[in-house]
Structure formats: C-alpha cells, structure tokens
Design a protein around this motif. Sequence first.
Motif, PDB file in Angstrom:
ATOM      1  N   ASP A 106       0.876  -1.169   0.000  1.00  0.00           N
ATOM      2  CA  ASP A 106       0.000   0.000   0.000  1.00  0.00           C
ATOM      3  C   ASP A 106       0.914   1.221   0.000  1.00  0.00           C
ATOM      4  N   ILE A 107       1.189   1.729  -1.157  1.00  0.00           N
ATOM      5  CA  ILE A 107       2.192   2.786  -1.311  1.00  0.00           C
ATOM      6  C   ILE A 107       1.506   4.066  -1.740  1.00  0.00           C
ATOM      7  N   GLU A 108       1.736   5.091  -0.947  1.00  0.00           N
ATOM      8  CA  GLU A 108       1.119   6.385  -1.231  1.00  0.00           C
ATOM      9  C   GLU A 108       1.695   6.924  -2.535  1.00  0.00           C
ATOM     10  N   ASP A 109       0.813   7.601  -3.291  1.00  0.00           N
ATOM     11  CA  ASP A 109       1.236   8.044  -4.613  1.00  0.00           C
ATOM     12  C   ASP A 109       1.870   9.438  -4.562  1.00  0.00           C
ATOM     13  N   THR A 110       2.891   9.547  -3.773  1.00  0.00           N
ATOM     14  CA  THR A 110       3.712  10.772  -3.767  1.00  0.00           C
ATOM     15  C   THR A 110       5.161  10.334  -3.726  1.00  0.00           C
ATOM     16  N   PRO A 111       6.097  11.235  -4.172  1.00  0.00           N
ATOM     17  CA  PRO A 111       7.496  10.753  -4.256  1.00  0.00           C
ATOM     18  C   PRO A 111       8.089  10.413  -2.882  1.00  0.00           C
ATOM     19  N   MET A 112       7.752  11.211  -1.902  1.00  0.00           N
ATOM     20  CA  MET A 112       8.301  10.992  -0.532  1.00  0.00           C
ATOM     21  C   MET A 112       9.832  10.956  -0.559  1.00  0.00           C
ATOM     22  N   MET A 113      10.391  12.130  -0.818  1.00  0.00           N
ATOM     23  CA  MET A 113      11.837  12.250  -0.972  1.00  0.00           C
ATOM     24  C   MET A 113      12.551  12.200   0.384  1.00  0.00           C
ATOM     25  N   VAL A 114      13.600  11.424   0.408  1.00  0.00           N
ATOM     26  CA  VAL A 114      14.423  11.343   1.623  1.00  0.00           C
ATOM     27  C   VAL A 114      15.886  11.482   1.234  1.00  0.00           C
ATOM     28  N   ASP A 168       8.936  18.189  10.545  1.00  0.00           N
ATOM     29  CA  ASP A 168       7.472  18.303  10.536  1.00  0.00           C
ATOM     30  C   ASP A 168       6.798  17.082   9.903  1.00  0.00           C
ATOM     31  N   ARG A 169       7.490  16.498   8.948  1.00  0.00           N
ATOM     32  CA  ARG A 169       6.856  15.348   8.270  1.00  0.00           C
ATOM     33  C   ARG A 169       7.877  14.222   8.164  1.00  0.00           C
ATOM     34  N   LEU A 170       7.323  13.006   8.215  1.00  0.00           N
ATOM     35  CA  LEU A 170       8.179  11.822   8.143  1.00  0.00           C
ATOM     36  C   LEU A 170       7.599  10.898   7.076  1.00  0.00           C
ATOM     37  N   VAL A 171       8.457   9.990   6.637  1.00  0.00           N
ATOM     38  CA  VAL A 171       7.920   8.918   5.808  1.00  0.00           C
ATOM     39  C   VAL A 171       7.842   7.673   6.687  1.00  0.00           C
ATOM     40  N   HIS A 172       6.720   7.034   6.602  1.00  0.00           N
ATOM     41  CA  HIS A 172       6.477   5.878   7.465  1.00  0.00           C
ATOM     42  C   HIS A 172       6.429   4.624   6.607  1.00  0.00           C
ATOM     43  N   LEU A 173       7.390   3.740   6.850  1.00  0.00           N
ATOM     44  CA  LEU A 173       7.436   2.456   6.140  1.00  0.00           C
ATOM     45  C   LEU A 173       7.092   1.374   7.137  1.00  0.00           C
ATOM     46  N   CYS A 174       6.069   0.589   6.781  1.00  0.00           N
ATOM     47  CA  CYS A 174       5.656  -0.457   7.720  1.00  0.00           C
ATOM     48  C   CYS A 174       5.707  -1.797   7.018  1.00  0.00           C
ATOM     49  N   VAL A 175       6.410  -2.741   7.652  1.00  0.00           N
ATOM     50  CA  VAL A 175       6.456  -4.113   7.130  1.00  0.00           C
ATOM     51  C   VAL A 175       5.765  -4.997   8.155  1.00  0.00           C
ATOM     52  N   GLN A 176       4.645  -5.545   7.741  1.00  0.00           N
ATOM     53  CA  GLN A 176       3.806  -6.280   8.691  1.00  0.00           C
ATOM     54  C   GLN A 176       3.651  -7.712   8.209  1.00  0.00           C
TER      55      GLN A 176
END
Lengths: 321, 767
Positions: free
Chosen positions: B490-498, B551-559
């Motif tokens: 389930d990957i959000e459709d934004t680049p989410m640059m890090v 202010d904002r983070l990218v959240h990666l979840c492996v479940q």
Amino acid sequence: MKHFAYAKFLAFIPLFLLTTCTIEPPELLKVGVNQWPGYEPIVLARDLGYLPQKQVKLVELPSNTESIALLRTGRLDAAALTLDEALNVINLGTELTIVLVFDFSNGADVLMAKPSLKSLADMRHHRVGVETTGVGALLFHAALSQVKLEDDDVQVVYVPADEQEAAYMRGQVDAVVTFEPIKSRLKQHGAHVLFDSSEVPDLIVDVLAVRTDQLEKQRENIFQLVQGYAKARSYMTQYTKKSMQMMAVRLQTTSHDLKQIYQGLILPSLSENVAYFSGSPSKFERHTHKIYDFMKHQGMLQREMSLSHIQDESFVMRVNL
Amino acid sequence: MLQRFSLGQVVSFLFVLLVFPMGWFVISSLYVGAQQQLAEMNQRLFQEQLSNLSLEVVRGLRQGDMQSVQRFVAVAAASETLVHLSVVDKSGKIMNSTRYAWLGKQAKDVIPEFNQISFTQALQEHKILSYLDTENAEGYIYYPIDMSASFQKQNLGQGLMVGKFTFQKQAMILEQKQQQQLIYFAVVLALIALLFFVFLRKLVTQPLAASMRFIRDIEQGKPKAMLEVQGTKEVVHLAASLSSMYAALQSSQSSLKQTHILLSNILESVPDLVFLKDTKGVYTGCNHAFCTLVGKASEADVIGCTDFDFFESEQAKQFIEHDKRILTQGESLRSETWVAYPDGRKGLFDTLKSPYRNEQGELLGLIGISRDVTDIKDLEAQFHQAQKMEAIGTLVSGIAHDFNNILAAMTGNMYLAKRSMLQGDAPEAIAKVERIEGLSDKAATMIAQLLSFSRKGVMQKKVLSMKEFVQELLLLAKVTIPENIHVQHDIEDTPMMVHADSSQLQQVLMNLLNNARDAVEGRREPTITVKLETYTPSETFKQKHGFSNVDRLVHLCVQDNGYGIAEGDIEHIFDPFFTTKEVDKGTGLGLSMVYGAIQSHHGVIEVESKQGEGASFHVYLPLIKSSQDKKSIEPAMQMIAAKGEVILLADDEVEVRQATSEVLETMGYRVFQASDGEQALSIFKEHYQDISLVMVDVVMPKLGGIQLVQALREIKVQVPVILMTGYDRNNVLKTGSMPTQSQILTKPIQFEVLQATIAQLLHGDSA
C-alpha cells in the motif's frame, strides 16, 4: 602536679580560717596613779601625747590604797606603787612584776609631828596617823626602830593619805607619816619633820607594778607606757620649767614648791633603770630582798613568797630614744 | 579576649564578680546597723553607770564630803568605757574630775568636747543630753544632778556630770568581726568559685578539650579509637555523637577510598582515553591511555598542560573551540577526529565531552572520553559488506530460479521465432522476438539491481524517492519470497523524498522482508504487507524521538501475520547476535544492522508484536522539505536520425560487438569493429579523422577501455566516448578517472538509451 596545687590550695583554706577565727580584742592597759610627784612624769607623758590613748589609760586615783584595791580586783592592769606596797599585794596573792623604777625617796617621805613633840622619842604614847599598808608603815617602823620603840609604845591610827591633813587639823593625830604634797601643807599648819626617808636610803622605792597575768598579753602596751615615761623624763630635762608648770597644776602646787619636792626624790634615768635591773641578782632584786626581809621581820607580810620573777627589765632595755 | 579563658574560669569569675559585691553590701549594711546598736547600747550603759555613780556623788556632795566624791569619781575612771568624767556646778566650775588637773577649772576651758549650749539646756531642762559619734566610737553626756541641801552653808543647787565615754574596743571587735565575716565570705566565695571551676573543668572543659583533641587527631589523620569522656549528660552525648560521626566518617571514607581505587582502576584499565579539563582548557587529570596518546609518562606530566602542548595548532584550536561550545551551552558534544599518535600513526577518535559541575551546580570544567574507532569503522564496513553478501546469497538463489525461467521462456520463444521465420510468418516471428527482447530487459533489470545491491563503499547519501525505491525493491524481493506468500503493498502516490543511502535502505527493507518471510513460514495464508506513507508526527512523538525540527516523516511499515515475537524478546531483538532462528539460519546481525542504519539516517524504528498474531516493524525517516524536493526526472530521449557518422566499436565479446554493430548500422551509423583495445587504437589512428564517436568496452584484453580512451584522446582530444560495461558503473569509475566528453552505459544496453546517448554526445542534445 595540678592536683597537688589544688590540694595545697584546699589545705590552705582551713588554715586560713583558723587563723582568722580568733579575734583578738584590743587590750587597754589601765594604770592607776595617785598624786605622788615621783609618778608625775608618766602623767606628763599622757598630757604630752606620748601615750597612745587606745593602748594606755591612766586612772588618776586619790591614793595608792585605791590603786591596790583596783589592781587586786583586776580593774587595773598596772599601778604606780611603792615597792613595799607591791610586795604586800604579791603577799596577798596577786602576782605583780616590776618593770620600771620611778623614784627613790630621799626625804620626800616624812614623819611629821605637832610642834610639841620634839623628837622621835617623844612619840611614846602619842597617836600617829599611818597608812598601814603603805610606805607610811615602812617609814613608821624605820623611825620606831631608830629610837628603839615598839608598835605598842605608840598609838597607831589608820589614816589614808588623802585624809591625813584633815585628821591632823582636827587633832585626831599627834603625828603623821606622810609625803608630798601633804607634807608641805602640814608644814604650813605648824607640823615639823621628826624623821624622813633620807635617813633610810633605798628603803622607799616607787615602781611600776604590772599584774603578771597581763605581762604577756599587754607587752606592747607596757612598752608604750615605759617609752612614754622615758620621753617625758627627757622632756622634763629639756623643758624643765614648762614641765614643772604642767605637773604643778595637777599636784595643786607651784612650780617652785614642786622643785623643792623633787629635791627629796631621786628620779633614776632610763640608763639608771637599766643598770638597776641588770645583773643576777640585780641591784633591784637585792634591794627587794632587803625590804622583803625587813617587812617580814616587822610582821608586815602574812606569808613566805618567792621573788624569783619580781622584775622584767626587758621594757626599759628595749626603749631606744 | 574571652577566647583566652576556659568556661570554668569565666563562670567562676562571673560568679565572684556578681556575688562578691552583693555579699559585701549585705555584710556592710549589717555592720552599720550593728554599729548603731552598739553605740546606743553603750550610751545606755554609760547612762546607767552615771545613774549609779550619781547616787554616791550627790550624797557626798550634800554631805560636803568632797574627798569621798572625788574618790568615787576617780575610781569610776577605772572603767574602760569612761574617758573622763567631771562634776560641774551650775557656774561651770569643775568640782570633781577623773583628771586632777581639771579640779577647780571652768569646764569650758579644760574639757575639749564641752558644749555650753548643751550644758545650759541640760541644766535648765534637767534633762539628760547625750551625743554619739559612731565614727570615732565615742559619746558625750550631760547628766543633771541635784546637789541642793538646805543644811549646807552653800547650797550647790543643780549641777551636771559631764563625761565622755568610748566604745572603741567593742567597735573594733565589731569591725574585726565584719572583716572576719568578709574574709569568710570571700574565702567561701573563692571556694565555691574554685568548686565551680573544678567541676566545670572536670565535667565540661576537660571533656570538651578531649573532644577537640579527638577532632584534631582525626583532622591530622591519626587513627583514633572511640572518644570516651566523663562529664555532664550533654558532654557525654556530644562525645558519643562525635564517636558515631567518626565511625560513620571512617566507614564513608573507607567506602570512598574503595570507590576511588575502583574508579582509578577502571579509568586506568579502560582502553578509552579519559581526561579532565578546567574551564580554561587546562588539563587537570587523565588516565594512562590518554598519557600514551599524548606521549607522556604519567598523569603528572599532563596536568597543567593545554591542547597546544599535545596537538598541532589547528587541531588544538578546533578542540578549544569545542570546549568553549560545551562550557557555554552546558551540553555534551560528540565528535570524530583524526589524531596522530606519537609514532605518527593516525587514528580516528570518537570523543564525547561533557561539562561537569559541583554540588552547587557551578561549572568546574569538562570531562572527555575518547576512543580510537579506526578499527571499529573498518569492521563496520566489513560487516555491512558481509550483510550484503549474505543477502546476495539469498538473492542469487532466487535470481537463478528466475533466470532459468527467463532463459526457458527465451529459449522457447526463440524456437518459435525461428519456426515462424522458417514458415515465413514474419509478424509472428517478430512478436516472439519482441517477447524475447522483453525477457532480456527483465533479466537486465534484475542484474542491475543485483549489482547495485552488492556495491561496496561508505555510506553515500543522496536524495531519492522512497516511493520508487520501495517499488523497485519489492520487485527485486519477489525472487526471495516464495510464491505461496502473499505480498501486499500500500504505497502512497507521492514521491516521498528522503536523504538516504540507497544501499543501506535496501539492506533494511530486505532484512525486514526476509524476517517477515521467515516469520510467516508454515502459517496458513501467509501474508506480508508493506505500507509506505507520509506521516505527520505528534508533539509527543517528536519529543520522544528527538524530531524537534522535523514536521513530516515517511512511514514504512512491514507487517506479517507470522508467529510474532515473544514479549521477553522484543527488547532484545535489535541487540547484535540476538536471534530466535535455528542455527545456521540467521546471524543475529540483521536487525542490529537495521537499527544502526536507521539511526545513521536519523530515523526511528519501532516494533509491535503479539505472540501468535504477527509483527509490525515501523520505520520513520525524515522527509526532506519541499524546497529540497527533487524529482529525478529522467531526460526524455529524442530520437535523432543518424547521418552516416562513423563509430568505432571495440568489444572483446563477438556476439555483443556484432549485435551492437548491427543495431548501430540500423540506426544509420557506419561502424568500425575492433576485438580488443590495441586493434581499436590501430583503427582509430588510421581513421581518426572520420571517426565521430568511439564505443569501447571497459574491460578488454591487451588494452583496457579507459587506457584506450586516454590513448585515443592523445590523437583526437575531443573525440566523444561511450564506455560500456557489464559491471556496476561505480566500479568502472573506481578503476580510473572518468574521461571528459564521455558517457558510461551498462550492459545490456537499452538501444533507445544508446541512441539518445550517441545523439547527445554528437549533437549536444539533452533534456
């Protein structure tokens, strides 16, 4: 070491308290004197301030009779007496010690009689006024002895010195054994001298007798008295006229008469006193024994007595003017 | 002043000072009263004496017996109290007296104390008058007597006895008694004062002195037993308290000493460098390791020195700057610095400096702990590589399977293409060839990913899109995850640059996926869910994890829905070498590496798990801000038609060279082929004026691609070059410097890319 110091301190306290416990009351030396010119230098010493008031008090008495009475009862500590009076007091049981010789009678003591009695022998069966306990008795017996009369050969009437003049004037006595100033006054009333002390030299001696029981207690006061007397004697030598005037007032006579009186007396100086008391036996002791023997022979003394401690020469020897 | 005296002395002195004057006053007051009483008593006695005497005197006078009267008066003088007494008639003439010299004289002339007024008053009023002089212990009396007698010739009438008495003896006794009492009092007082002194000395002063000696001995370090004193309750209690305090102090000192010894031993035995500096940057202490670093024999040689005594000037300045920052801000500072040992060898030192303060919070200086991490850094690099190789091992097995499938598919399609061509069915043959081409691309992509994964080197962060990164990695991961495991994403459709090192993030995600894969093994409907989204942290989350400026983070979840993690194991799962897997199935370093990698990316990793219900690993990484957002937009290639330019193609692989040559020729280029570097150089020397571009394989026999290019550039400086390699392009760069006016392409080469690259080099076209 510190404990030892404390112990010493604590031990000192009771000792200190003991020494301060006994209060020595100040003693007052009461000295009886009558109006005898031979004693007068000591009164002069008082008037000149030579006697400390808190230590020595002179009690002026009419005669030695009062002096003896007060001395025996202890109301006086010392008195100016004739030596025979002193021996008599001792014989009666009151111990006395002689510390000073005032004078030797050299004609001052007399046996005076009314003009009708021309000699001693004329006194037989007449009334003679005598102070039986005083020097009068001594002179009286000396006079009787000279003419070999006995007491029973005359009528002896006891008359105290202060009453002798009156007794003579009232005719109560034909003759009287007396002394200055009565002698001069009787002379004015016509009496004349049949016998005087110059005929028996050294028989009549005036001394300062101190109660022996007061000797140690009042040693300093006695010394002050002797020293004051010595100073007065010195004053008399230096200021004869003035001293004569002062003394004449008390003796109720004149300076001139007083000088005459003193001619009948020998007043030994301080050094003569020292010499008189010096030696063993001293001249004074030898003289005292002589008088004692005489009085004993005359029956004037009631009992035997020791004269070993009759004198204390330390006071006259200590004085240093 | 009072310091010179003991308590006993002061109390004794104050006692005497206060009580003695009081006692003196009381005794003196009593004496004054007694003196007055004595005077009055003597006055009364003297009056009585005169009263008795007056009887005799009056009788004698009335009888005219003056001699008897005089005798009475004279004898009365034998009394100690009577100084003088005179009988005075009304005219003032003395009739009788204790002083014979006064007889017949006027009283006023001879009696020193005679007072005419008193005489007259006593005579007239017939009253006894008396005066007391208590100071001199004397008294005067005027005692009236009646001397009148009718039978006398001369009637004497009224008269007086005038006398002076003294009670000096009694007064003196009284005075002596008073003095005695005062002496007693003083002695008793002194005794009491002494007792006070002795008791206070025994009970207070001496015990206090013993206590002071006890304290002094302790101060001087002399060993003492217990303090025992005899004295008052307070003093004994004080001594007991001192003893207890001393015992506690001894115990505390012993403990402190042990602690000090332990601390010293620890400091001396640890390999880390420990040092102390004061606020001026002067060294105040250090351990042996530090001494070794700075080439000193002992701590004493270091104390008093500064950084300038040990390090080069520039480095010392840097250290001092750090120190200032620490002392100013009051916060710790950690830094890594290369420092030279005395033998010239250099080491990388990880240093933590912290301020240290006293109990009152006053800044005393700083304490530094430093460690040579040169070997550790090397080991870390080796460890990371090992991790990657382990992952590669897993990857290769999966890739081998996929490659076999691709090869099988390619073989089948090639067979079908050949048959179609034989049958003259060209469209069908082309379709099969295109399928083969697709399979070839797929294989190439897999190889590229594999090469990228196995890249060695230090962490190289760059801006990347997490969306693309995760999507690519999930494709790669498919080969390692059995097909029976359902992988959801389930990957959000934004680049989410890090800002991240892609290699490390690959290892992170691969490790998490591999763990998930292992966790769901044997579960019914095994599922792994990968979720990627932006996350806005709450303030609590920020404070907890130190994201103060993010202010904002990218959240990666492996479940996963695996067996989950035991509650007791959760807190250890990030520890190195902790594993719950069977022997030979895990090193125990995977999650440890994950944790370290996330930390180095300033991120956070959290785990949620319940035994039997699976586990969720949450990774949070800071998103770079919008201004930094950079989309890696690939340049759009424009196909430009060739104009017969000559290209020199050098590759030792015949098939590759011929296939590439054919493709180039189909694009409209003319091609010189060379099988190695020397041949290519030879051709180039001959036709360099015609040759517009050179394509060389980097790895060739005789003369490598890079060396060839250098040689060619000596002939024709500006000749464009395309370097081709089957290895990772970064590895190519490491072998030599990248020539100018050149591009590098990785085999297998996408021909669209090749065409665009040639066009760019020849014509300068670019996006």
